[in-house]
Enzyme design. Structure first.
Site, PDB file in Angstrom:
ATOM      1  N   ASP A 151      -6.602  67.940  76.106  1.00  0.00           N
ATOM      2  CA  ASP A 151      -6.660  67.860  77.345  1.00  0.00           C
ATOM      3  C   ASP A 151      -5.137  67.388  77.740  1.00  0.00           C
ATOM      4  OD1 ASP A 151      -7.347  65.157  76.428  1.00  0.00           O
ATOM      5  OD2 ASP A 151      -7.764  64.721  78.469  1.00  0.00           O
TER       6      ASP A 151
ATOM      7  N   ASP B 221      -3.655  57.995  78.450  1.00  0.00           N
ATOM      8  CA  ASP B 221      -4.863  57.380  78.046  1.00  0.00           C
ATOM      9  C   ASP B 221      -4.834  56.257  77.436  1.00  0.00           C
ATOM     10  OD1 ASP B 221      -5.604  59.791  78.983  1.00  0.00           O
ATOM     11  OD2 ASP B 221      -6.765  60.471  77.226  1.00  0.00           O
TER      12      ASP B 221
END
Length: 303
Positions: free
Chosen positions: A66, A212
């Site tokens: 992603d 992240d």
């Protein structure tokens, strides 16, 4: 000097609810920097009126799909558009192998040079510098190696006072010299100190991108005092156990990080597909950090 970020994608893992995976464009004095390149980034560039040909630098935080699966398509389209200028890609060392094998088996030989710079996920590093900005990486802690990026404006020269230029008839060619501290002597021989003809430039701004990561506080020093912090907020805090298991951060934790770092503005992103409505994440973050905003697609935020 323009310093703003346009959000192209802020969904985690999969596109859903008209939200796309991670991608954003940072505009620094009309130089565009693409940060992450999830699936659908090309379409989002078109939708937001941003010409892909203006991009010269791309930064990939890590190798979960992603965050980079739109990259090969974007680079291929630029090839088809006839690009000849180099493209500079910064990302994990293994990304080079991924790109090479994609182009190998599609028998694609890019018309333009692709300059690849491997980032180091285990240490801080200065990776790029120009007259306007310095770009540094810093380690994040995710399931796989991941880097954050910090974009720091350089201190600008003083601004000339326009009224003084008109009043004293200062030639245009003298303005750069005055900004550098050289006094101006008018036709009557009167010396006007550069300090009297200028005013301080706006304070340098900074932008930090934390894609992240688990909330481990280890990178607080690297984002300290940042003007705008983009931080993942995959879950609300009632899902903190799940966040820890998947090496993600909650919206409450992102706000705590922003507060501890002394950030001026917090942009929340990387939202889980479980959330159709995002306002509760913003409300949760604002219980700790008042200037928390949702990084909604198509929105441009001044840094």
């Amino acid at each position: 000097m323009k310093f703003e970020v346009t959000i192209l994608g802020s969904s985690s893992a999969t596109p859903i609810f008209n939200r796309n995976p991670s991608a954003q464009v940072l505009n620094v004095n009309e130089r565009l920097f693409l940060i992450d390149c999830g699936e659908g980034t090309q379409q989002q560039l078109l939708k937001n009126g941003i010409k892909a040909q203006r991009l010269n630098h791309i930064f990939i935080s890590h190798l979960h799909g992603d965050h980079y699966l739109g990259l090969v398509g974007l680079l291929s389209s630029l090839h088809l558009y006839g690009r000849t200028r180099p493209m500079y890609v910064f990302g994990p060392p293994e990304l080079k192998e991924i790109l090479d094998i994609q182009f190998k088996y599609s028998q694609t030989e890019l018309r333009y040079p692709l300059e690849f710079y491997a980032t180091q996920a285990e240490k801080n590093e200065l990776i790029y510098e120009n007259p306007d900005i310095r770009i540094e990486t810093f380690p994040l802690e995710h399931r796989i190696p991941c880097t954050g990026f910090r974009f720091n404006q350089k201190k600008r020269l003083p601004k000339i006072i326009k009224e003084k230029v008109e009043e004293l008839g200062i030639p245009i060619e003298m303005i750069p010299l005055i900004k550098r501290g050289i006094d101006f002597t008018d036709k009557k021989g009167v010396v006007h100190a550069a300090a009297e003809l200028t005013q301080e430039a706006d304070p340098p701004r900074s932008y930090a991108y934390c894609s992240d990561t688990i909330c481990n506080w280890k990178y607080i020093d690297q984002i300290q005092g940042v003007s705008t912090l983009y931080h993942e907020a995959t879950f609300m805090h009632d899902m903190s156990t799940r966040a820890a298991e998947t090496f993600h951060t909650t919206s409450l934790e992102a706000a705590q990080i922003a507060a501890k770092a002394g950030a001026e503005q917090l942009l929340l992103g990387h939202f889980s597909a479980r959330y159709r409505e995002l306002e509760p994440l913003q409300e949760e973050a604002r219980t700790v950090f008042a200037n928390a905003k949702l990084a909604l697609e198509g929105h441009t935020f001044a840094v």
